[in-house]
Design a protein around this motif. Structure first.
Motif, PDB file in Angstrom:
ATOM      1  N   UNK A 100     -25.384 -14.081 -17.926  1.00  0.00           N
ATOM      2  CA  UNK A 100     -24.761 -15.275 -17.360  1.00  0.00           C
ATOM      3  C   UNK A 100     -24.796 -16.525 -18.273  1.00  0.00           C
ATOM      4  N   UNK A 101     -25.622 -16.668 -19.306  1.00  0.00           N
ATOM      5  CA  UNK A 101     -25.738 -17.732 -19.988  1.00  0.00           C
ATOM      6  C   UNK A 101     -25.943 -17.133 -21.552  1.00  0.00           C
ATOM      7  N   UNK A 102     -25.025 -17.462 -22.410  1.00  0.00           N
ATOM      8  CA  UNK A 102     -25.072 -17.025 -23.711  1.00  0.00           C
ATOM      9  C   UNK A 102     -25.620 -17.869 -24.917  1.00  0.00           C
ATOM     10  N   UNK A 103     -25.432 -19.298 -24.568  1.00  0.00           N
ATOM     11  CA  UNK A 103     -25.909 -20.166 -25.486  1.00  0.00           C
ATOM     12  C   UNK A 103     -25.947 -21.560 -24.716  1.00  0.00           C
ATOM     13  N   UNK A 104     -26.362 -22.628 -25.412  1.00  0.00           N
ATOM     14  CA  UNK A 104     -26.578 -23.841 -24.590  1.00  0.00           C
ATOM     15  C   UNK A 104     -25.097 -24.368 -24.420  1.00  0.00           C
ATOM     16  N   UNK A 105     -24.169 -24.189 -25.062  1.00  0.00           N
ATOM     17  CA  UNK A 105     -22.865 -24.647 -25.229  1.00  0.00           C
ATOM     18  C   UNK A 105     -22.375 -23.852 -24.014  1.00  0.00           C
ATOM     19  N   UNK A 106     -22.522 -22.597 -23.868  1.00  0.00           N
ATOM     20  CA  UNK A 106     -21.956 -21.682 -22.708  1.00  0.00           C
ATOM     21  C   UNK A 106     -22.731 -22.366 -21.349  1.00  0.00           C
ATOM     22  N   UNK A 107     -23.840 -22.403 -21.587  1.00  0.00           N
ATOM     23  CA  UNK A 107     -24.610 -23.031 -20.277  1.00  0.00           C
ATOM     24  C   UNK A 107     -23.915 -24.501 -19.643  1.00  0.00           C
ATOM     25  N   UNK A 108     -23.359 -25.262 -20.836  1.00  0.00           N
ATOM     26  CA  UNK A 108     -23.105 -26.529 -20.525  1.00  0.00           C
ATOM     27  C   UNK A 108     -21.786 -26.296 -19.956  1.00  0.00           C
ATOM     28  N   UNK A 109     -20.845 -25.649 -20.197  1.00  0.00           N
ATOM     29  CA  UNK A 109     -19.528 -25.217 -20.123  1.00  0.00           C
ATOM     30  C   UNK A 109     -19.536 -24.665 -18.614  1.00  0.00           C
ATOM     31  N   UNK A 110     -20.544 -23.841 -18.317  1.00  0.00           N
ATOM     32  CA  UNK A 110     -20.625 -23.206 -16.892  1.00  0.00           C
ATOM     33  C   UNK A 110     -21.122 -24.121 -16.106  1.00  0.00           C
ATOM     34  N   UNK A 111     -21.803 -25.158 -16.412  1.00  0.00           N
ATOM     35  CA  UNK A 111     -22.432 -26.403 -15.642  1.00  0.00           C
ATOM     36  C   UNK A 111     -21.006 -27.252 -15.313  1.00  0.00           C
ATOM     37  N   UNK A 112     -20.235 -27.502 -16.362  1.00  0.00           N
ATOM     38  CA  UNK A 112     -18.986 -28.406 -15.996  1.00  0.00           C
ATOM     39  C   UNK A 112     -18.259 -27.650 -15.058  1.00  0.00           C
ATOM     40  N   UNK A 113     -18.054 -26.354 -15.292  1.00  0.00           N
ATOM     41  CA  UNK A 113     -17.145 -25.592 -14.150  1.00  0.00           C
ATOM     42  C   UNK A 113     -17.714 -25.767 -12.765  1.00  0.00           C
ATOM     43  N   UNK A 114     -19.198 -25.712 -12.518  1.00  0.00           N
ATOM     44  CA  UNK A 114     -19.585 -25.866 -11.330  1.00  0.00           C
ATOM     45  C   UNK A 114     -19.390 -27.130 -10.777  1.00  0.00           C
ATOM     46  N   UNK A 115     -19.337 -28.333 -11.785  1.00  0.00           N
ATOM     47  CA  UNK A 115     -19.051 -29.538 -11.033  1.00  0.00           C
ATOM     48  C   UNK A 115     -17.529 -29.628 -10.796  1.00  0.00           C
TER      49      UNK A 115
END
Ligand code: HEM
Length: 192
Positions: A100-115
């Motif tokens: 579900x999360x591969x890196x800090x960048x990927x986590x931020x990207x997914x967070x922005x999609x959630x927003x």
């Protein structure tokens, strides 16, 4: 001899309904609807709640101007509802991306999609209920609808920037579309 159990096959996400070309072409219409909705919403907001220094500057004529901008705002907002639902249907397999999360960048990207998704659902839902003047929530509609609109547009711009390579690759019909989701960013169930 033990009976052999049939192999369990996870569901597949084949076909054009879930590919990046469909996400891009729906995204184009959704993006356009949200851009017009945002622009007309700003016009409406600043004419009704002008900042002090603009009170005497902002025009109140022509009289049909408000009908035009408000009509466009409601029409594009309502048009965005089926477009958003279709877009979410197209990309929902990506919810199961593994890991579900591969890196800090990927986590931020997914967070922005959630927003982005939460903001879009919130704006369209509250806006729709506002057309029938139904307010089943404890907050004041105007300031919250206005604030979340900025959040949504910011998240949308970020989304477009992140997806730019895919958007460019799938912008036109001739581009080589993928028929299944990429293995790295979704459950490549077609191969199982
Ligand atoms: C309110 C507007 C939008 C919402 C809520 C939305 C939502 C989403 C979501 C949830 C994903 C999956 C994200 C992931 O896991 O990586 C996605 C992917 C994508 N979106 Fe959007 N999106 C919107 C607007 C747009 C726009 C305007 C475009 C560009 C025209 C666009 C192009 C794409 C592309 C190319 C993908 C990747 C699809 C794939 O590779 O299968 N989206 N979108």
């Amino acid at each position: 001899m033990k009976p052999r159990l049939p192999a369990v096959r996870p569901p597949t996400f084949r076909g054009r309904l879930h590919d990046a070309r469909t996400a891009t072409s729906l995204g184009r219409w959704l993006g356009a609807a949200i851009a017009v909705c945002f622009g007309t919403g700003l016009v409406s907001h600043y004419l009704q709640h002008p900042p002090d220094r603009l009170v005497d500057v902002l025009p109140s004529r022509p009289l049909w101007g408000y009908r035009l901008t408000q009509g466009l705002h409601v029409a594009t907002g309502i048009a965005a509802i089926p477009l958003l639902l279709a877009k979410l249907w197209t990309v929902y397999p990506r919810l199961f991306a593994w890991p579900p999360v591969r890196s800090v960048r990927h986590a931020l990207e997914r967070l922005s999609v959630a927003v982005l998704v939460a903001g879009a659902l919130f704006e369209l839902f509250t806006g729709l209920l506002n057309t029938v003047q139904w307010y089943p929530w404890p907050f004041s509609f105007v300031p919250v609808h206005f604030a979340v609109a900025w959040l949504l547009v910011g998240a949308l711009l970020l989304h477009i920037a992140v997806k730019y390579p895919e958007i460019r690759a799938h912008w036109s019909r001739e581009s080589p579309g993928t028929l299944t989701l990429p293995a790295t960013d979704g459950p490549d169930r077609a191969r199982s």
